[in-house]
Design an enzyme around this catalytic site. Structure first.
Site, mmCIF file in Angstrom:
data_model
loop_
_atom_site.group_PDB
_atom_site.id
_atom_site.type_symbol
_atom_site.label_atom_id
_atom_site.label_comp_id
_atom_site.label_asym_id
_atom_site.label_seq_id
_atom_site.Cartn_x
_atom_site.Cartn_y
_atom_site.Cartn_z
ATOM 1 N NE ARG A 129 -3.995 -2.150 2.038
ATOM 2 C CZ ARG A 129 -3.859 -3.398 2.492
ATOM 3 N NH1 ARG A 129 -2.765 -3.744 3.138
ATOM 4 N NH2 ARG A 129 -4.804 -4.286 2.279
ATOM 5 C CE LYS A 151 -1.583 13.202 -15.272
ATOM 6 N NZ LYS A 151 -1.991 13.562 -16.643
ATOM 7 C CD GLU A 193 5.390 15.094 -23.532
ATOM 8 O OE1 GLU A 193 4.891 16.182 -23.206
ATOM 9 O OE2 GLU A 193 4.735 14.039 -23.578
ATOM 10 C CE LYS A 235 4.279 16.754 -15.384
ATOM 11 N NZ LYS A 235 4.438 15.506 -16.164
ATOM 12 C CD GLU A 245 -4.930 15.357 -15.966
ATOM 13 O OE1 GLU A 245 -3.775 15.483 -16.379
ATOM 14 O OE2 GLU A 245 -5.678 14.416 -16.289
ATOM 15 N NE ARG A 249 -0.295 16.437 -13.451
ATOM 16 C CZ ARG A 249 0.383 15.615 -12.652
ATOM 17 N NH1 ARG A 249 0.133 15.615 -11.345
ATOM 18 N NH2 ARG A 249 1.284 14.802 -13.126
ATOM 19 C CG ASN A 253 -2.940 15.494 -20.444
ATOM 20 O OD1 ASN A 253 -1.983 14.721 -20.392
ATOM 21 N ND2 ASN A 253 -3.791 15.629 -19.447
ATOM 22 C CG HIS A 256 -0.435 14.227 -24.116
ATOM 23 N ND1 HIS A 256 0.222 15.397 -24.414
ATOM 24 C CD2 HIS A 256 0.459 13.455 -23.435
ATOM 25 C CE1 HIS A 256 1.451 15.336 -23.934
ATOM 26 N NE2 HIS A 256 1.631 14.179 -23.356
ATOM 27 C CG HIS A 260 -2.819 9.406 -24.935
ATOM 28 N ND1 HIS A 260 -3.306 9.831 -23.709
ATOM 29 C CD2 HIS A 260 -1.478 9.514 -24.843
ATOM 30 C CE1 HIS A 260 -2.299 10.175 -22.925
ATOM 31 N NE2 HIS A 260 -1.178 9.995 -23.602
ATOM 32 C CG HIS A 273 4.209 9.439 -25.110
ATOM 33 N ND1 HIS A 273 2.835 9.412 -25.174
ATOM 34 C CD2 HIS A 273 4.520 10.503 -24.313
ATOM 35 C CE1 HIS A 273 2.331 10.390 -24.438
ATOM 36 N NE2 HIS A 273 3.337 11.070 -23.915
#
Length: 373
Positions: A129, A151, A193, A235, A245, A249, A253, A256, A260, A273
């Site tokens: 955990r 993330k 990026e 960032k 997010e 935030r 993206n 993206h 994606h 990517h």
């Protein structure tokens, strides 16, 4: 206008998140220096997670540095590539943690690019955990983006990064020397990026990138140090204001949503990517223009810059029978989609971004235009 100076590598960039705050160290020679790891949580065991490409280059250097602080330094070497960002590969990390008797004080070290960092972070968030982990990114893309902000996750055949957790590292260690061994294609992917931060947050940084792109592609250490630092600063500001997010935030993206869809539609690993994001930024800019947010001159400017960085600007056809339909279906399972409505990060004037929906008809026009040779 920004200026490039050697001092850009001296002080760390700070992510302010209360008790989860941490530093991003940016300089050459960090990987093998025991000082880089001073002040991290004490533990009997450290586990390095890396991949088959990075291990021969840097695993021993990191293990030697960590051995001065941790009595036991274990390792797990994963297969390399986006196609392996799966439950099966994630389980290899859990297997190593359990087989090597790791406890909840064990510190994980993610040595590699974005795939290694995302999976190591997800494993750290899940094992017992939650155990501490450290990002040691060795690609430009990971140094300016994926290693920062917490993330973590894995891919699903129907969507990229759809399974994961927000879980912050204890530290990010960006050794600029690791970029010397980065393949040219990977360097270009990382530049996508870097470029992203200009349109969404800093128009002067976009000017700087245009002026210094040749230096960046030639791996000039001063230019790279500045680009990485400025990217991390932007960032850090955004993540500090919106860790999970909920709003702001999402601007990170940019490119993206389309990107994606390209990755999932082509099959993970066919395009890197950063390549998908670069092309996705062109598509998002065109959609911004059609919505009246920017003019054609700005779209052309951004497209030329992305092409100069060695990135694709013509989108792939994902379905010969219903290409736009395939794109739209994939984008509807994007994390930003709400009740099936696709949310796009769009440019609302240079250096500013907005998150909003758009009519399917306009999106279809953009897809059709972008896929033409």
């Amino acid at each position: 206008m920004h200026e490039t100076t050697r001092s850009a590598t001296q002080s760390p960039v700070e992510i302010h998140l209360g008790e989860r705050s941490y530093d991003i160290a940016i300089a050459g020679g960090l990987l093998g220096s025991p000082h880089s790891y001073a002040g991290l949580p004490h533990a009997k065991t450290a586990l390095i997670v890396t991949n088959e490409t990075v291990a021969p280059l840097y695993l021993q250097t990191l293990a030697d540095a960590l051995s001065r602080q941790y009595p036991v330094v274990g390792q797990v070497v994963l297969p390399d590539g986006e196609v392996y960002k799966t439950w099966a590969t994630l389980n290899l990390i859990f297997d190593a943690l359990l087989e090597q008797g790791c406890d909840r004080r064990t510190v994980l070290f993610a040595l590699g690019g974005g795939v290694v960092g995302d999976m190591t972070g997800f494993a750290a968030a899940s094992y017992m955990r939650g155990v501490p982990f450290v990002q040691v990114p060795t690609t430009l893309l990971a140094q300016v983006d994926s290693s920062v902000g917490g993330k973590t996750g894995i891919n699903h055949p129907l969507g990229k990064n759809m399974i994961g957790a927000f879980y912050q590292p204890q530290r990010v260690i960006c050794d600029l020397d690791t970029l010397k061994t980065l393949p040219e294609r990977e360097l270009s992917a990382g530049l996508a990026e870097v470029i992203k931060y200009g349109p969404i947050a800093d128009a002067a940084f976009l000017d700087w990138i245009e002026t210094n792109l040749d230096k960046l592609r030639a791996r000039d250490p001063v230019a790279l140090a500045f680009a990485i630092r400025r990217s991390c600063e932007i960032k850090a500001q955004v993540v500090g204001a919106d860790e999970r997010e909920a709003g702001l935030r999402a601007i990170l993206n940019f490119g993206h949503t389309f990107g994606h869809a390209i990755e999932a539609g082509m099959g993970y690993g066919q395009w890197l990517h950063g390549e998908a994001v670069g092309c996705g930024m062109v598509m998002a800019a065109r959609l911004s223009q059609r919505l009246g947010l920017i003019d054609a001159k700005y779209v052309d400017r951004l497209t030329r810059l992305i092409e100069r960085a060695g990135l694709p600007v013509v989108a792939p056809v994902l379905d010969a029978q219903d290409n736009a339909g395939r794109y739209l279906a994939l984008m509807r399972v994007d994390k930003k989609a709400e009740a099936g409505e696709i949310k796009f990060v769009l440019i609302d004037g240079s250096g500013q971004a907005v998150v909003r929906s758009a009519p399917d008809s306009l999106v279809t026009e953009v897809i059709q235009t972008s896929c033409r040779q």
